[in-house]
Design a protein around this motif. Structure first.
Motif, PDB file in Angstrom:
ATOM      1  N   TYR A   1       0.827  -1.155   0.227  1.00 27.36           N
ATOM      2  CA  TYR A   1      -0.078   0.087  -0.148  1.00 27.36           C
ATOM      3  C   TYR A   1       0.863   1.257  -0.166  1.00 27.36           C
ATOM      4  CZ  TYR A   1      -3.556  -3.265   1.448  1.00 27.36           C
ATOM      5  OH  TYR A   1      -4.399  -4.427   1.236  1.00 27.36           O
ATOM      6  N   LEU A   2       0.477   2.243  -0.742  1.00 27.69           N
ATOM      7  CA  LEU A   2       1.169   3.590  -0.768  1.00 27.69           C
ATOM      8  C   LEU A   2       1.081   4.174   0.631  1.00 27.69           C
ATOM      9  CD1 LEU A   2       0.625   4.465  -4.376  1.00 27.69           C
ATOM     10  CD2 LEU A   2       2.767   3.572  -3.439  1.00 27.69           C
ATOM     11  N   PHE A   3      -0.377   4.102   0.961  1.00 25.82           N
ATOM     12  CA  PHE A   3      -0.642   4.945   2.246  1.00 25.82           C
ATOM     13  C   PHE A   3      -0.947   3.976   3.406  1.00 25.82           C
ATOM     14  CE2 PHE A   3      -1.751   7.557  -1.519  1.00 25.82           C
ATOM     15  CZ  PHE A   3      -1.134   8.745  -1.091  1.00 25.82           C
ATOM     16  N   THR A   4      -0.734   4.460   4.824  1.00 27.59           N
ATOM     17  CA  THR A   4      -0.786   3.557   5.868  1.00 27.59           C
ATOM     18  C   THR A   4      -2.409   3.645   6.434  1.00 27.59           C
ATOM     19  OG1 THR A   4      -0.277   5.450   7.267  1.00 27.59           O
ATOM     20  CG2 THR A   4       1.263   3.901   6.661  1.00 27.59           C
ATOM     21  N   LYS A   5      -3.247   4.456   5.502  1.00 29.40           N
ATOM     22  CA  LYS A   5      -4.702   4.297   5.923  1.00 29.40           C
ATOM     23  C   LYS A   5      -5.398   4.392   4.633  1.00 29.40           C
ATOM     24  CE  LYS A   5      -6.753   7.787   8.123  1.00 29.40           C
ATOM     25  NZ  LYS A   5      -7.062   8.885   9.006  1.00 29.40           N
ATOM     26  N   PRO A   6      -6.692   3.935   4.571  1.00 29.69           N
ATOM     27  CA  PRO A   6      -7.428   3.744   3.290  1.00 29.69           C
ATOM     28  C   PRO A   6      -8.176   5.062   2.853  1.00 29.69           C
ATOM     29  CG  PRO A   6      -8.649   2.693   5.123  1.00 29.69           C
ATOM     30  CD  PRO A   6      -7.228   3.022   5.470  1.00 29.69           C
ATOM     31  N   THR A   7      -8.505   6.144   3.962  1.00 26.72           N
ATOM     32  CA  THR A   7      -9.328   7.094   3.450  1.00 26.72           C
ATOM     33  C   THR A   7      -8.694   8.341   4.596  1.00 26.72           C
ATOM     34  OG1 THR A   7     -11.152   6.400   5.492  1.00 26.72           O
ATOM     35  CG2 THR A   7     -11.511   6.072   3.318  1.00 26.72           C
TER      36      THR A   7
ATOM     37  N   SER B   1       7.098  -7.386   4.769  1.00 27.70           N
ATOM     38  CA  SER B   1       7.637  -7.484   6.105  1.00 27.70           C
ATOM     39  C   SER B   1       7.897  -5.930   6.535  1.00 27.70           C
ATOM     40  CB  SER B   1       9.114  -7.982   5.758  1.00 27.70           C
ATOM     41  OG  SER B   1       8.793  -9.416   5.306  1.00 27.70           O
ATOM     42  N   GLY B   2       7.847  -5.777   7.851  1.00 32.54           N
ATOM     43  CA  GLY B   2       8.106  -4.285   8.340  1.00 32.54           C
ATOM     44  C   GLY B   2       6.674  -3.552   8.299  1.00 32.54           C
ATOM     45  N   GLU B   3       5.609  -4.230   8.336  1.00 31.48           N
ATOM     46  CA  GLU B   3       4.240  -3.796   8.324  1.00 31.48           C
ATOM     47  C   GLU B   3       4.099  -2.471   7.182  1.00 31.48           C
ATOM     48  OE1 GLU B   3       1.769  -4.497  10.651  1.00 31.48           O
ATOM     49  OE2 GLU B   3       3.033  -5.889  11.346  1.00 31.48           O
ATOM     50  N   ALA B   4       3.503  -3.382   6.247  1.00 32.82           N
ATOM     51  CA  ALA B   4       3.000  -2.567   5.082  1.00 32.82           C
ATOM     52  C   ALA B   4       1.711  -1.422   5.394  1.00 32.82           C
ATOM     53  CB  ALA B   4       2.529  -3.522   3.777  1.00 32.82           C
ATOM     54  N   ARG B   5       0.817  -1.995   6.281  1.00 36.47           N
ATOM     55  CA  ARG B   5      -0.080  -1.046   6.597  1.00 36.47           C
ATOM     56  C   ARG B   5      -0.262  -0.911   8.042  1.00 36.47           C
ATOM     57  NH1 ARG B   5      -4.948   0.492   4.344  1.00 36.47           N
ATOM     58  NH2 ARG B   5      -4.925  -0.706   2.690  1.00 36.47           N
TER      59      ARG B   5
END
Length: 419
Positions: free
Chosen positions: A134-140, A206-210
């Motif tokens: 994911y490019l961002f760590t939250k969807p909205t 790995s390393g938490e994508a989100r």
């Protein structure tokens, strides 16, 4: 998941192992120097061509494979044969190296572990395996929030690996599967860079994508809205289900509705020549019923008895029984006819004997027995719309024949009629 269904049957297989996972297995009776051998690029489609593999005295295994082995255990080295692990040297919590010997007369069915491997040789290729997240760590984002504050620093993960020499043939844009691994597309060739193709499995880098902390913060404010949305979706689904045809009498649905045909996955358990017809095979086909279906197929000019016996097929199982030169036939094996001649449609590996082939958007129950009268026969109405796609999938009006394990295919007759 649709990616897997569509690309799995049409892409070649190769082997690569991450560098940090390499463990050497030395075979006392292995070849003194790397020895070439030919293997199919796809285990079920020999028309895709072959690649050159190399056997060697010392080979690489994966660390996680090595850790489950025990001394004295017999294993299967894929595309080669069996071997016996004689000694395991450990290094802390991992495996340092292994030694053993070949047992090529061993039965692969008797081994617990089937292992992919690479020969230890200088011509192995450096490969970068890239996974995108994911490019961002939250969807909205709420009003006033700057999306740039939520850039995911772990949206790309690269792993360094080594791959077999045959991967030199890959070109930019080619798709492939790494054995016991993911699907990839070639993004660069010098050096080789492979980008993972999503296959529908939910997983993280790995390393938490989100960053999941947003879930708890937003859950409370979304609960009411989610409940309403679920209720509306449930009501729509019920209305849609009520509107679907449920099968039954022929008049309930159009004559060319594919769901009126009971198309099943079967296995030919017995085949023998028709005593009165030179072009016919008589077959017993297991569809997981009380008794096998008796079927006569005009395939004697195209397939030997050995090629028919034990074969997985797709067939219409609710045909009206008809005598064919004195022997009753209760079904029809489906084939494609094209540049390669006649090819029997093949269900994918893992498809279950007896399962019904499905078509998205056509959910009715099959007729108990298909009408064969002129102007009232569903088979004749459906047949003009049965064909293979450009990618060799069997389709009805461009909708794939689907099983629980994926799409039904023909070996090489692309864009060809099915009958």
């Amino acid at each position: 998941a649709i990616n897997k269904q569509r690309i799995d049957p049409v892409i070649p297989r190769f082997c690569a192992i991450e560098k940090q996972s390499l463990v050497e297995l030395t075979l006392s009776d292995g070849p003194a120097k790397p020895t070439p051998k030919q293997e199919n690029l796809h285990p079920k489609d020999p028309t895709m061509g072959t690649k050159t593999m190399y056997t060697a005295k010392t080979i690489y295994l994966r660390q996680d494979d090595a850790q489950v082995l025990t001394e004295g255990e017999e294993v299967t080295l894929m595309h080669w044969g069996n071997a016996i692990v004689e000694k395991i040297e450990k290094n802390g919590t991992g495996i340092k190296c292994l030694s053993g010997r070949l047992n090529l007369d061993g039965n692969p069915k008797s081994t617990k572990y089937k292992l992919n491997w690479l020969p230890v040789m200088d011509t192995l290729l450096p490969v970068t395996l890239r996974e995108l997240g994911y490019l961002f760590t939250k969807p909205t984002f709420a009003d006033g929030e700057d999306p740039m504050d939520y850039i995911n620093p772990n949206s790309q993960k690269d792993s360094q690996a080594v791959g077999e020499e045959a991967m030199k043939s890959l070109k930019k844009g080619d798709k492939l599967q790494l054995e016991r691994g993911a699907y990839y597309i070639v993004d660069a060739v010098d050096p080789l860079l492979l980008i993972e193709i999503p296959d529908g499995r939910a997983k993280k880098l790995s390393g938490e994508a989100r960053d999941e902390t947003w879930q708890a913060k937003e859950k409370g404010s979304k609960d009411k809205g989610d409940a309403k949305a679920k209720a509306e979706a449930k009501a729509k689904a019920k209305a849609k289900a009520d509107a679907k045809p449920k099968g039954g009498k022929a008049a309930d649905r159009a004559l060319d509705d594919i769901s009126r045909l009971d198309i099943r996955v079967g296995k030919i358990t017995k085949a023998w020549p028709h005593p009165e017809a030179d072009k016919l095979w008589c077959e017993e086909i297991d569809i997981a019923g009380e008794a096998p279906l008796a079927v006569c197929s005009g395939l004697r000019e195209h397939f030997t008895q050995e090629q028919m016996t034990g074969r997985m097929v797709v067939l219409i199982a609710n045909m009206k029984p008809a005598k064919m030169r004195g022997i009753e036939s209760q079904g029809m094996v489906l084939c494609s006819t094209g540049p390669a001649g006649v090819e029997i449609l093949a269900p994918p590996e893992g498809a279950k004997i007896g399962e019904r082939v499905t078509f998205a958007g056509y959910d009715g129950e099959p007729d108990e027995v298909l009408n064969t009268k002129t102007g009232k026969a569903p088979v004749e109405a459906v047949k003009p719309f049965l064909k293979t796609s450009a990618g060799c999938e069997a389709t009805f009006k461009d909708v794939p024949f689907m099983t629980s394990a994926g799409a039904v295919r023909t070996a090489s007759n692309a864009s060809s009629p099915i009958g």
